[in-house]
Write a protein that holds these residues in place. Structure first.
Motif, PDB file in Angstrom:
ATOM      1  N   VAL A   1      83.750  29.105  59.243  1.00 34.61           N
ATOM      2  CA  VAL A   1      84.198  30.024  58.194  1.00 34.61           C
ATOM      3  C   VAL A   1      83.700  29.513  56.847  1.00 34.61           C
ATOM      4  CG1 VAL A   1      86.200  30.961  56.976  1.00 34.61           C
ATOM      5  CG2 VAL A   1      86.200  30.831  59.475  1.00 34.61           C
ATOM      6  N   LEU A   2      82.948  30.353  56.155  1.00 32.02           N
ATOM      7  CA  LEU A   2      82.333  29.988  54.884  1.00 32.02           C
ATOM      8  C   LEU A   2      82.297  31.205  53.962  1.00 32.02           C
ATOM      9  CD1 LEU A   2      79.212  28.257  56.484  1.00 32.02           C
ATOM     10  CD2 LEU A   2      81.079  27.022  55.360  1.00 32.02           C
ATOM     11  N   PHE A   3      82.045  30.956  52.690  1.00 32.33           N
ATOM     12  CA  PHE A   3      81.701  32.051  51.794  1.00 32.33           C
ATOM     13  C   PHE A   3      80.238  32.405  52.048  1.00 32.33           C
ATOM     14  CE2 PHE A   3      85.302  31.246  48.860  1.00 32.33           C
ATOM     15  CZ  PHE A   3      85.661  32.558  48.597  1.00 32.33           C
ATOM     16  N   PHE A   4      79.975  33.654  52.402  1.00 30.96           N
ATOM     17  CA  PHE A   4      78.611  34.138  52.514  1.00 30.96           C
ATOM     18  C   PHE A   4      78.304  34.961  51.263  1.00 30.96           C
ATOM     19  CE2 PHE A   4      79.624  32.916  56.740  1.00 30.96           C
ATOM     20  CZ  PHE A   4      78.426  32.415  57.227  1.00 30.96           C
ATOM     21  N   TYR A   5      77.109  34.745  50.721  1.00 30.77           N
ATOM     22  CA  TYR A   5      76.801  35.414  49.460  1.00 30.77           C
ATOM     23  C   TYR A   5      75.368  35.925  49.438  1.00 30.77           C
ATOM     24  CZ  TYR A   5      74.278  31.217  47.800  1.00 30.77           C
ATOM     25  OH  TYR A   5      73.389  30.177  47.647  1.00 30.77           O
ATOM     26  N   ASN A   6      75.118  36.827  48.505  1.00 29.15           N
ATOM     27  CA  ASN A   6      73.820  37.442  48.306  1.00 29.15           C
ATOM     28  C   ASN A   6      73.062  36.625  47.266  1.00 29.15           C
ATOM     29  OD1 ASN A   6      71.685  39.123  47.455  1.00 29.15           O
ATOM     30  ND2 ASN A   6      72.839  40.987  47.910  1.00 29.15           N
ATOM     31  N   LYS A   7      72.052  35.883  47.703  1.00 34.42           N
ATOM     32  CA  LYS A   7      71.306  35.030  46.786  1.00 34.42           C
ATOM     33  C   LYS A   7      70.612  35.824  45.687  1.00 34.42           C
ATOM     34  CE  LYS A   7      70.324  30.987  49.686  1.00 34.42           C
ATOM     35  NZ  LYS A   7      69.250  30.138  50.284  1.00 34.42           N
ATOM     36  N   ALA A   8      70.177  37.025  46.007  1.00 35.08           N
ATOM     37  CA  ALA A   8      69.506  37.845  44.991  1.00 35.08           C
ATOM     38  C   ALA A   8      70.458  38.163  43.842  1.00 35.08           C
ATOM     39  CB  ALA A   8      68.978  39.130  45.629  1.00 35.08           C
TER      40      ALA A   8
ATOM     41  N   ILE B   1      89.486  46.290  47.291  1.00 33.72           N
ATOM     42  CA  ILE B   1      90.141  45.443  48.289  1.00 33.72           C
ATOM     43  C   ILE B   1      91.467  46.016  48.787  1.00 33.72           C
ATOM     44  CG2 ILE B   1      89.045  43.307  47.501  1.00 33.72           C
ATOM     45  CD1 ILE B   1      91.750  42.597  46.169  1.00 33.72           C
ATOM     46  N   ALA B   2      92.165  46.767  47.943  1.00 35.22           N
ATOM     47  CA  ALA B   2      93.467  47.297  48.357  1.00 35.22           C
ATOM     48  C   ALA B   2      93.340  48.230  49.560  1.00 35.22           C
ATOM     49  CB  ALA B   2      94.141  48.015  47.204  1.00 35.22           C
ATOM     50  N   GLY B   3      92.272  49.005  49.601  1.00 36.55           N
ATOM     51  CA  GLY B   3      92.128  49.983  50.672  1.00 36.55           C
ATOM     52  C   GLY B   3      91.054  49.653  51.678  1.00 36.55           C
ATOM     53  N   ASN B   4      90.404  48.505  51.517  1.00 35.65           N
ATOM     54  CA  ASN B   4      89.317  48.154  52.425  1.00 35.65           C
ATOM     55  C   ASN B   4      89.807  47.942  53.856  1.00 35.65           C
ATOM     56  OD1 ASN B   4      87.104  48.311  50.791  1.00 35.65           O
ATOM     57  ND2 ASN B   4      86.808  46.112  50.554  1.00 35.65           N
ATOM     58  N   LYS B   5      89.324  48.754  54.760  1.00 31.82           N
ATOM     59  CA  LYS B   5      89.574  48.589  56.180  1.00 31.82           C
ATOM     60  C   LYS B   5      88.298  48.066  56.830  1.00 31.82           C
ATOM     61  CE  LYS B   5      93.746  50.374  56.079  1.00 31.82           C
ATOM     62  NZ  LYS B   5      94.934  49.524  56.337  1.00 31.82           N
ATOM     63  N   TYR B   6      88.479  47.097  57.727  1.00 28.05           N
ATOM     64  CA  TYR B   6      87.321  46.534  58.399  1.00 28.05           C
ATOM     65  C   TYR B   6      86.462  47.638  58.999  1.00 28.05           C
ATOM     66  CZ  TYR B   6      84.587  44.154  61.983  1.00 28.05           C
ATOM     67  OH  TYR B   6      83.556  43.694  62.762  1.00 28.05           O
ATOM     68  N   PRO B   7      85.139  47.612  58.793  1.00 27.53           N
ATOM     69  CA  PRO B   7      84.329  46.563  58.168  1.00 27.53           C
ATOM     70  C   PRO B   7      83.883  46.882  56.746  1.00 27.53           C
ATOM     71  CG  PRO B   7      82.916  47.961  59.468  1.00 27.53           C
ATOM     72  CD  PRO B   7      84.291  48.584  59.525  1.00 27.53           C
ATOM     73  N   ALA B   8      84.722  47.559  55.983  1.00 29.73           N
ATOM     74  CA  ALA B   8      84.309  48.030  54.656  1.00 29.73           C
ATOM     75  C   ALA B   8      83.868  46.889  53.743  1.00 29.73           C
ATOM     76  CB  ALA B   8      85.464  48.801  54.009  1.00 29.73           C
ATOM     77  N   GLY B   9      84.605  45.777  53.752  1.00 29.09           N
ATOM     78  CA  GLY B   9      84.260  44.671  52.862  1.00 29.09           C
ATOM     79  C   GLY B   9      82.891  44.103  53.154  1.00 29.09           C
ATOM     80  N   GLN B  10      82.616  43.867  54.420  1.00 29.97           N
ATOM     81  CA  GLN B  10      81.331  43.262  54.738  1.00 29.97           C
ATOM     82  C   GLN B  10      80.179  44.244  54.526  1.00 29.97           C
ATOM     83  OE1 GLN B  10      82.553  41.976  58.690  1.00 29.97           O
ATOM     84  NE2 GLN B  10      81.102  43.391  59.636  1.00 29.97           N
ATOM     85  N   GLN B  11      80.454  45.526  54.640  1.00 32.52           N
ATOM     86  CA  GLN B  11      79.424  46.508  54.323  1.00 32.52           C
ATOM     87  C   GLN B  11      79.120  46.511  52.827  1.00 32.52           C
ATOM     88  OE1 GLN B  11      77.506  48.389  56.494  1.00 32.52           O
ATOM     89  NE2 GLN B  11      78.480  47.054  58.012  1.00 32.52           N
ATOM     90  N   ASP B  12      80.142  46.286  52.010  1.00 32.27           N
ATOM     91  CA  ASP B  12      79.919  46.174  50.561  1.00 32.27           C
ATOM     92  C   ASP B  12      78.996  45.002  50.250  1.00 32.27           C
ATOM     93  OD1 ASP B  12      81.423  48.371  49.913  1.00 32.27           O
ATOM     94  OD2 ASP B  12      83.187  47.256  49.249  1.00 32.27           O
TER      95      ASP B  12
ATOM     96  N   ALA C   1      76.738  43.741  52.345  1.00 33.97           N
ATOM     97  CA  ALA C   1      75.416  44.097  52.858  1.00 33.97           C
ATOM     98  C   ALA C   1      74.668  45.051  51.936  1.00 33.97           C
ATOM     99  CB  ALA C   1      75.551  44.721  54.246  1.00 33.97           C
ATOM    100  N   LEU C   2      75.407  45.935  51.276  1.00 36.06           N
ATOM    101  CA  LEU C   2      74.800  46.950  50.405  1.00 36.06           C
ATOM    102  C   LEU C   2      74.621  46.484  48.968  1.00 36.06           C
ATOM    103  CD1 LEU C   2      76.765  50.031  51.785  1.00 36.06           C
ATOM    104  CD2 LEU C   2      74.335  49.511  52.158  1.00 36.06           C
ATOM    105  N   GLY C   3      75.019  45.237  48.687  1.00 41.34           N
ATOM    106  CA  GLY C   3      74.849  44.705  47.339  1.00 41.34           C
ATOM    107  C   GLY C   3      75.912  45.150  46.360  1.00 41.34           C
ATOM    108  N   LYS C   4      77.027  45.705  46.864  1.00 43.69           N
ATOM    109  CA  LYS C   4      78.107  46.142  45.977  1.00 43.69           C
ATOM    110  C   LYS C   4      79.025  44.993  45.563  1.00 43.69           C
ATOM    111  CE  LYS C   4      78.308  50.844  47.857  1.00 43.69           C
ATOM    112  NZ  LYS C   4      79.170  51.863  48.539  1.00 43.69           N
ATOM    113  N   ALA C   5      78.966  43.892  46.279  1.00 40.50           N
ATOM    114  CA  ALA C   5      79.746  42.698  45.956  1.00 40.50           C
ATOM    115  C   ALA C   5      78.899  41.495  46.332  1.00 40.50           C
ATOM    116  CB  ALA C   5      81.074  42.686  46.699  1.00 40.50           C
ATOM    117  N   ALA C   6      79.191  40.353  45.701  1.00 36.82           N
ATOM    118  CA  ALA C   6      78.327  39.183  45.861  1.00 36.82           C
ATOM    119  C   ALA C   6      78.782  38.218  46.931  1.00 36.82           C
ATOM    120  CB  ALA C   6      78.206  38.444  44.532  1.00 36.82           C
ATOM    121  N   MET C   7      80.119  38.102  47.178  1.00 37.38           N
ATOM    122  CA  MET C   7      80.639  37.071  48.071  1.00 37.38           C
ATOM    123  C   MET C   7      81.674  37.639  49.024  1.00 37.38           C
ATOM    124  SD  MET C   7      81.287  33.801  45.519  1.00 37.38           S
ATOM    125  CE  MET C   7      81.953  34.721  44.122  1.00 37.38           C
ATOM    126  N   TYR C   8      81.716  37.044  50.214  1.00 37.65           N
ATOM    127  CA  TYR C   8      82.665  37.486  51.244  1.00 37.65           C
ATOM    128  C   TYR C   8      82.983  36.289  52.121  1.00 37.65           C
ATOM    129  CZ  TYR C   8      84.434  40.551  55.052  1.00 37.65           C
ATOM    130  OH  TYR C   8      85.189  41.181  56.005  1.00 37.65           O
TER     131      TYR C   8
END
Length: 474
Positions: free
Chosen positions: A197-204, A297-308, A310-317
């Motif tokens: 378990v780690l923080f995964f992030y978008n290097k770009a 985050i209040a309404g995020n249902k799996y897999p909404a967060g990780q899709q964010d 992947a799509l560059g809408k958030a930097a870390m997960y």
């Protein structure tokens, strides 16, 4: 995977220098499919092939002498990339052992509810995949001790035994699970598909914000969040499947997983009044107020967060190392993956920091009632061979369980966390060890804090009162 992987008791690992781990690709598919390799000649009866104990079977007959039928229940669905690697390993095994019939049943994650009744009914299952901790706890009457078998020569590893071909921290972690499960000390599973378990992030996005190094302290983490915000990027996201990781990540980094375990089991509620809990609450409140959390985050249902992510809408997960494989289709081949360990939280004790890491693996286990142990274990050797494990890295973006094997590019940064870690922490650093209290109170009240519905002071008071109320009379 939308079901969280549970736990392993705290374990001090002395052999973390060669490390690794990561579960790749836990999809939600549950397709149950079987594939069979027909026997090239009539097979011998199970009793004629091998009914001996594991110690009696340490010396495997020459491959050409193996015969009979082997049934393998897999935790993957037939549509997942892991299944392709398994099929390739089975084909290699069949080429060397043409008298052995192999049946692979792809159960998907339904195996978790199907395996026990199937074993108890006496159904032929020679090999099966499970989380080793859960398997040893729930299926201990069905697992075969593998100590002697592990001394056999591995496949494709320059004369190493099977035991020596597996990353030391993983194989010793599996051994450590035997005592707590009430089994004689030893090896009852062969780890594969490791994860952490780690923080995964978008290097770009980090580069766009001018962040030149990953944060290792809480102060650096906050600074990185501010840089991302100033660049117009939402720093942190998560969804309902992984909320607990943020709570446990912070408290585990501050105090260690034993303390966190005690916190959620404290019947008086007094531990929730500890200064570190108020510090946690203030820091979460600060993340909310400074808009470092995604607005979704209040309404995020799996897999909404990780899709964010992947799509560059958030930097870390904050997630398991299976994440790059799970969202590969959305992220695309050019996504610049990075990862780092939960930053060190100040004012804690000497049990926290980055010496602790939540890691583990899936495992291959043998049914102790198998009538064909020699052929079954020979197939296992192909499944954990260097060729198969490196194929997992390429095709399923998984960390290979074998030593001296190349990690997939999206997970290369994870090696730093493994080299730092000395303590194996349970899922969520123990924050879910309170069972119904954790799921029904700890996580929901955290969300009230993270979404600004209650203040830090109100959080502490509410958690202390709710803990006392929940455990009253228990």
């Amino acid at each position: 995977m939308n079901k969280k992987r549970k736990a392993f008791g705290s374990l001090l690992l002395a052999v973390m220098l060669t490390l690794t781990v990561v579960l790749a690709g836990c999809g939600k598919s549950n397709n149950a499919e079987s594939s069979s390799s027909p026997s090239a000649s009539p097979s011998a009866s199970p009793s004629e092939t091998a009914s001996a104990s594991a110690s009696d079977n340490a010396e495997t007959p020459a491959a050409s002498e193996l015969e009979g039928k082997v049934v393998f229940w897999s935790m993957w669905s037939n549509t997942e990339p892991q299944a392709k690697v398994i099929d390739e390993a089975v084909a290699d095994f069949k080429a060397a052992n043409p008298k052995v019939e192999v049946e692979v049943k792809y159960n998907g994650r339904d195996i978790n509810k199907l395996i026990k009744p199937a074993l108890e009914s006496g159904q032929q299952i020679d090999i099966f995949e499970q989380d080793p901790g859960a398997a040893l706890a729930n299926l201990k009457d069905h697992v075969l001790k593998l100590d002697d078998l592990l001394e056999q020569q591995s496949i494709g590893m320059d004369g190493k035994s099977v035991k020596d071909s597996i990353i030391p921290s993983l194989i010793e972690w599996v051994k450590s699970l035997s005592g707590p499960a009430g089994l004689e000390e030893g090896y009852y599973a062969i780890p594969q598909q490791p994860y952490a378990v780690l923080f995964f992030y978008n290097k770009a996005l980090f580069n766009k914000a001018g962040i030149t190094a990953v944060p290792t302290s809480w102060e650096e983490f906050l600074a990185a969040c501010e840089q991302l915000k100033q660049a117009g990027i939402e720093p942190i996201t998560f969804d309902d499947a992984y909320r607990s990781l943020f709570i446990g990540g912070y408290l585990g980094s501050a105090m260690g997983s034993d303390w966190t375990d005690s916190l959620v089991k404290d019947k008086t509620g007094d531990m929730w009044k500890d200064p570190i809990v108020l510090q946690f609450a203030n820091d979460i409140q600060n993340l909310k107020q400074k808009e470092y959390f995604s607005k979704r985050i209040a309404g995020n249902k799996y897999p909404a967060g990780q899709q964010d992510l992947a799509l560059g809408k958030a930097a870390m997960y904050l997630n398991g190392s299976w994440l790059p494989n799970e969202i590969a289709a959305t992220a695309g081949p050019d996504f610049q993956w990075g990862s780092f360990q939960f930053p060190t939280v100040p004012n804690g004790n000497d049990k926290g920091g980055q010496q602790g890491l939540t890691f583990g693996a899936q495992g291959l286990l043998l049914n102790k009632n198998s009538k064909n142990v020699p052929a079954a274990f020979e197939l296992v050797k192909y499944l954990v061979s260097k060729k198969a494990q490196e194929a997992m890295a390429v095709q399923a973006v998984a960390i290979p369980a074998t030593v001296d094997s190349k990690w997939p590019a999206p997970l290369e940064d994870a090696a730093i966390a493994f080299n730092n870690a000395k303590v194996n922490m349970p899922w969520g650093a123990g924050i879910e060890n309170g069972a119904d209290f954790s799921t029904g109170t700890v996580i929901p009240v955290f969300m009230e804090l993270a979404t600004g519905k209650i203040t830090a002071d109100e959080y502490v008071a509410k958690m202390a009162a709710e803990a006392k109320k929940f455990y009253a009379g228990k």
